[in-house]
Write a protein that holds these residues in place. Sequence first.
Motif, PDB file in Angstrom:
ATOM      1  N   ARG A 275      36.518  38.318  35.992  1.00  0.00           N
ATOM      2  CA  ARG A 275      37.974  37.487  35.829  1.00  0.00           C
ATOM      3  C   ARG A 275      37.951  36.254  36.223  1.00  0.00           C
ATOM      4  O   ARG A 275      39.650  35.671  36.451  1.00  0.00           O
ATOM      5  CB  ARG A 275      38.025  38.253  37.722  1.00  0.00           C
ATOM      6  CG  ARG A 275      37.899  39.726  37.908  1.00  0.00           C
ATOM      7  CD  ARG A 275      38.291  39.777  39.567  1.00  0.00           C
ATOM      8  NE  ARG A 275      39.466  39.464  40.364  1.00  0.00           N
ATOM      9  CZ  ARG A 275      40.613  40.637  40.509  1.00  0.00           C
ATOM     10  NH1 ARG A 275      40.414  41.457  40.375  1.00  0.00           N
ATOM     11  NH2 ARG A 275      41.543  40.336  40.329  1.00  0.00           N
ATOM     12  N   GLN A 276      36.891  35.407  35.811  1.00  0.00           N
ATOM     13  CA  GLN A 276      37.273  33.747  36.283  1.00  0.00           C
ATOM     14  C   GLN A 276      38.390  33.328  34.358  1.00  0.00           C
ATOM     15  O   GLN A 276      38.709  33.165  34.619  1.00  0.00           O
ATOM     16  CB  GLN A 276      36.057  33.135  36.135  1.00  0.00           C
ATOM     17  CG  GLN A 276      35.444  33.474  37.360  1.00  0.00           C
ATOM     18  CD  GLN A 276      35.569  32.080  38.916  1.00  0.00           C
ATOM     19  OE1 GLN A 276      36.421  31.699  38.643  1.00  0.00           O
ATOM     20  NE2 GLN A 276      35.578  32.772  39.360  1.00  0.00           N
TER      21      GLN A 276
ATOM     22  N   ALA B   2      38.964  28.162  40.448  1.00  0.00           N
ATOM     23  CA  ALA B   2      38.191  29.563  41.294  1.00  0.00           C
ATOM     24  C   ALA B   2      39.111  30.340  41.952  1.00  0.00           C
ATOM     25  O   ALA B   2      40.096  30.391  42.541  1.00  0.00           O
ATOM     26  CB  ALA B   2      37.541  29.387  41.900  1.00  0.00           C
ATOM     27  N   THR B   3      39.052  32.213  41.674  1.00  0.00           N
ATOM     28  CA  THR B   3      39.885  32.885  41.896  1.00  0.00           C
ATOM     29  C   THR B   3      39.511  33.700  43.636  1.00  0.00           C
ATOM     30  O   THR B   3      38.037  33.960  43.162  1.00  0.00           O
ATOM     31  CB  THR B   3      39.966  34.459  40.892  1.00  0.00           C
ATOM     32  OG1 THR B   3      40.225  33.356  39.751  1.00  0.00           O
ATOM     33  CG2 THR B   3      41.975  34.315  41.324  1.00  0.00           C
ATOM     34  N   ARG B   4      38.978  33.486  44.556  1.00  0.00           N
ATOM     35  CA  ARG B   4      38.549  34.755  45.758  1.00  0.00           C
ATOM     36  C   ARG B   4      39.381  35.872  45.336  1.00  0.00           C
ATOM     37  O   ARG B   4      40.311  36.217  44.632  1.00  0.00           O
ATOM     38  CB  ARG B   4      39.423  34.068  46.453  1.00  0.00           C
ATOM     39  CG  ARG B   4      39.175  32.314  46.919  1.00  0.00           C
ATOM     40  CD  ARG B   4      39.371  32.185  48.498  1.00  0.00           C
ATOM     41  NE  ARG B   4      37.928  32.918  49.322  1.00  0.00           N
ATOM     42  CZ  ARG B   4      36.733  32.182  49.015  1.00  0.00           C
ATOM     43  NH1 ARG B   4      36.411  31.329  49.016  1.00  0.00           N
ATOM     44  NH2 ARG B   4      36.009  32.806  50.066  1.00  0.00           N
ATOM     45  N   ILE B   5      37.938  36.622  45.495  1.00  0.00           N
ATOM     46  CA  ILE B   5      38.253  38.334  45.126  1.00  0.00           C
ATOM     47  C   ILE B   5      37.533  38.465  46.661  1.00  0.00           C
ATOM     48  O   ILE B   5      36.917  38.777  47.405  1.00  0.00           O
ATOM     49  CB  ILE B   5      37.429  38.683  44.096  1.00  0.00           C
ATOM     50  CG1 ILE B   5      37.370  37.748  42.758  1.00  0.00           C
ATOM     51  CG2 ILE B   5      36.786  39.838  43.931  1.00  0.00           C
ATOM     52  CD1 ILE B   5      36.695  37.979  41.753  1.00  0.00           C
TER      53      ILE B   5
ATOM     54  N   ALA C 275      44.215  38.881  29.538  1.00  0.00           N
ATOM     55  CA  ALA C 275      45.295  39.970  29.708  1.00  0.00           C
ATOM     56  C   ALA C 275      44.477  41.192  30.875  1.00  0.00           C
ATOM     57  O   ALA C 275      43.702  41.596  30.463  1.00  0.00           O
ATOM     58  CB  ALA C 275      45.804  40.047  28.388  1.00  0.00           C
ATOM     59  N   PRO C 276      45.607  42.018  31.559  1.00  0.00           N
ATOM     60  CA  PRO C 276      45.052  42.906  32.700  1.00  0.00           C
ATOM     61  C   PRO C 276      44.995  43.832  31.201  1.00  0.00           C
ATOM     62  O   PRO C 276      45.346  44.830  29.942  1.00  0.00           O
ATOM     63  CB  PRO C 276      46.150  43.701  33.279  1.00  0.00           C
ATOM     64  CG  PRO C 276      47.106  41.924  33.187  1.00  0.00           C
ATOM     65  CD  PRO C 276      47.059  41.209  32.065  1.00  0.00           C
TER      66      PRO C 276
ATOM     67  N   LEU D  42      29.051  40.418  40.673  1.00  0.00           N
ATOM     68  CA  LEU D  42      29.229  38.996  39.870  1.00  0.00           C
ATOM     69  C   LEU D  42      29.618  38.904  38.707  1.00  0.00           C
ATOM     70  O   LEU D  42      30.606  38.196  38.101  1.00  0.00           O
ATOM     71  CB  LEU D  42      27.903  38.104  40.448  1.00  0.00           C
ATOM     72  CG  LEU D  42      27.618  38.117  41.135  1.00  0.00           C
ATOM     73  CD1 LEU D  42      25.991  37.107  41.442  1.00  0.00           C
ATOM     74  CD2 LEU D  42      28.374  36.592  42.252  1.00  0.00           C
ATOM     75  N   ASN D  43      29.431  40.359  37.979  1.00  0.00           N
ATOM     76  CA  ASN D  43      29.356  40.386  36.699  1.00  0.00           C
ATOM     77  C   ASN D  43      31.402  40.917  37.382  1.00  0.00           C
ATOM     78  O   ASN D  43      31.624  40.211  35.450  1.00  0.00           O
ATOM     79  CB  ASN D  43      28.909  41.448  36.104  1.00  0.00           C
ATOM     80  CG  ASN D  43      27.424  40.678  35.631  1.00  0.00           C
ATOM     81  OD1 ASN D  43      27.863  39.649  34.580  1.00  0.00           O
ATOM     82  ND2 ASN D  43      26.393  41.041  36.054  1.00  0.00           N
TER      83      ASN D  43
END
Lengths: 438, 438
Positions: free
Chosen positions: A328-329, A2-5, A333-334, A322-323
């Motif tokens: 992002r999960q 999980a990545t915090r946002i 690639a950027p 949320l979307n």
Amino acid sequence: MATRIGIGLLGLGTVGAGVATILTSPEGRHPLIAELDLVRVAVRDLNRSRPVAIPQEKLTTDPEAVVDDPEVQVVVEVMGGIEPARTLIMRAIAAGKSVVTANKAVIARHGEEIASAAAAAGVYVLIEAAVGGGIPIIEPLKQSLGSNRINRVSGIINGTTNYILSRMADEGADYFAVLKDAQDLGYAEADPAADVEGHDAADKIAILSGLAFGGPIDRDAIPTSGISNLQSKDVDYATQLGYGVKLLAIAERIESSSDASPALPLAVRVQPTLVPKEHPLAGVHGVNNAILVEGDPVGRVMFYGPGAGSGPTASAVVADILNIAGIRQLNAAPGGLDPLLAASSWRACRLVQGGEIRQRNYVRFNTDDAPGVIGRIGSCFGDQQVSIQSIVQFDASDEGAEIVVITHEVSSGAMQKALSAITALPEVRLLASHLGCL
Amino acid sequence: MATRIGIGLLGLGTVGAGVATILTSPEGRHPLIAELDLVRVAVRDLNRSRPVAIPQEKLTTDPEAVVDDPEVQVVVEVMGGIEPARTLIMRAIAAGKSVVTANKAVIARHGEEIASAAAAAGVYVLIEAAVGGGIPIIEPLKQSLGSNRINRVSGIINGTTNYILSRMADEGADYFAVLKDAQDLGYAEADPAADVEGHDAADKIAILSGLAFGGPIDRDAIPTSGISNLQSKDVDYATQLGYGVKLLAIAERIESSSDASPALPLAVRVQPTLVPKEHPLAGVHGVNNAILVEGDPVGRVMFYGPGAGSGPTASAVVADILNIAGIRQLNAAPGGLDPLLAASSWRACRLVQGGEIRQRNYVRFNTDDAPGVIGRIGSCFGDQQVSIQSIVQFDASDEGAEIVVITHEVSSGAMQKALSAITALPEVRLLASHLGCL
């Protein structure tokens, strides 16, 4: 994994407070909510008391500081108004940050500029809350109906006017009396023009059309009439004839003979419209909204619910966050974008001239109470090939007669010619009303 | 940047033909459709004539050959039935392929097993078409309402029974006569049990509950009653009292005192239910479906449209394919999943015992036409603290009286005790009907 946002919030009014409430009470909601950190909040006044507790050190009166904060990855714009909202959205995009906004006015007018910048920067600008409050309609158009050729999008997308019209129908009440009440109850603004003149609905149908038909719409070219001239008499006659009166926003693809442009011809307008009692939109009362989407092969689907308010609108804003968080999960690639979520334009659309719009019509004439007048009115319609479903005379008295006509579907051009001929008849005093009819 | 995606289709019946039609006619639809290649199609009979032209070399009678084809990246299962559908879905997942299915029976019964395997393999199993035909409801629950605490999901999710009930109400017709007609028109199967006994609706509410509340539901524990015993008399009395009768599937979170389990207590059931005329579900007629979702803070949103049919169901299937195709454009590392689209469980749910379900009730008794009987029935309800909204006597004659009672919300346990006492009264001949009431 999980990545915090980090979330930066521009505005802590009705909708902003609703968003902050959801973000700070994740229990029982989707677990991804707990990954969202409300990092920074721009407010107008640091010392105002608020319905939701935000640590003082997160507040600032400088919205640019929120956009620029390196810990903010998603900017949520719920200030409203064109500026500085537009500039702040563009600044966030330039900084490589995705944006969530509830701002229909900015998106209806500057949506193309914003979408191009977002596509170039590889970020999302999501707008679920801009139309229909809490009703999921933007995401379904983008992600659930793409296999269809959409033929028509229509709906009740302004809660204030639907509240006024519902009470006029239920109580036989006068427009101004109900408007006053709606203002006292907080359902209508002190300056109600944006709602009652149909401008808010025009913003929203411009946005819906762009998504449904895949190309940008010239917002300022949408013919718009509101309810401020609507008379309770017409609501009453409509009821007697088996219809409700709703302020509808309608966008439909049509056959156009006028030129050889490859752009998809669309008829788009906002106007008070008679809706048959058994039609799904007729049962939409009070401040609720509903949007009907007709396509091939899905047929007719409708989305119904609360069109405004802190909680519903915040529900839609956080759905967009949320979307973005979900995507992002994937650690993609950027710069890559999901084309459904990004919803960039894929064809050109154009609005047809008013005279090409085809629809059914409701018209009411004040006439002398003289024999033969119905026949002469009928003949004028016949001369223009306008076929009539019903002519009914109401209220004959010393003050003359009221004659109500409902037509079958005709072009607005033919309708205008017939009305000119009719109002030139000596027995006809006035074209008192002209509304659309489903 | 566009990546073409190979689609393998299992089944070319009504829904499969609809899917093939969309995939082979991309003009005017979302441009991503043109990136989808229909690679291989499993059919039962190679030589049957079909409404859509598929090159003969793409057809096979071996569904495993479709799943195993290295050019197939997404497997679309529209065969129906439990087996071999379940085995083929698991085989596709094991091969690292995402799956789109319209198969509510498989998902309601084996959804957990399938979801676990998909999560482990890093693939999606999408099921928009399994509930509500063309209505976007699965994706909105997953992607648009996640910020909410859902309190209730209820709806009309079987078109066959809604068609029958609509005609019974409109025409005062008898259940068996309308069923026969529905069978002749193709709206009901020769063996109508799955529809009319409520099993199809129970499959679907199990799926909706799992998504709305975040945890799997024991499909076989859902109390289910259908419409095959419904009498036209009850539809008639309901109409006179201001209600329509609908087969509703309902799932709601409740307060449960029965144990200290940390699992979320849910009351889930399928039953014929009286719906007040002004309720949004009351206006849903014919083969249409509608699903009402109630949550905090969104309030009440409703999704309405065609619940079955080739075109609508195919629209939903292809929407799912597009969602997978959209995500693939991101070129994310293999195995990563968007948690919203993947929609894995995030908490435990449990179904409460029947006696704990609280609802309003409609009951009809056959009684002697004797003075005092209404008073005695009222006393029996009072003894169990069942409060009553109305008691109405219909049709007193030599054959006795019909007494209809509508209660306020009470537990099913208290209701059962009151009914036992009432049916033991000497003047009460029969508990003739017992339905739910909103």
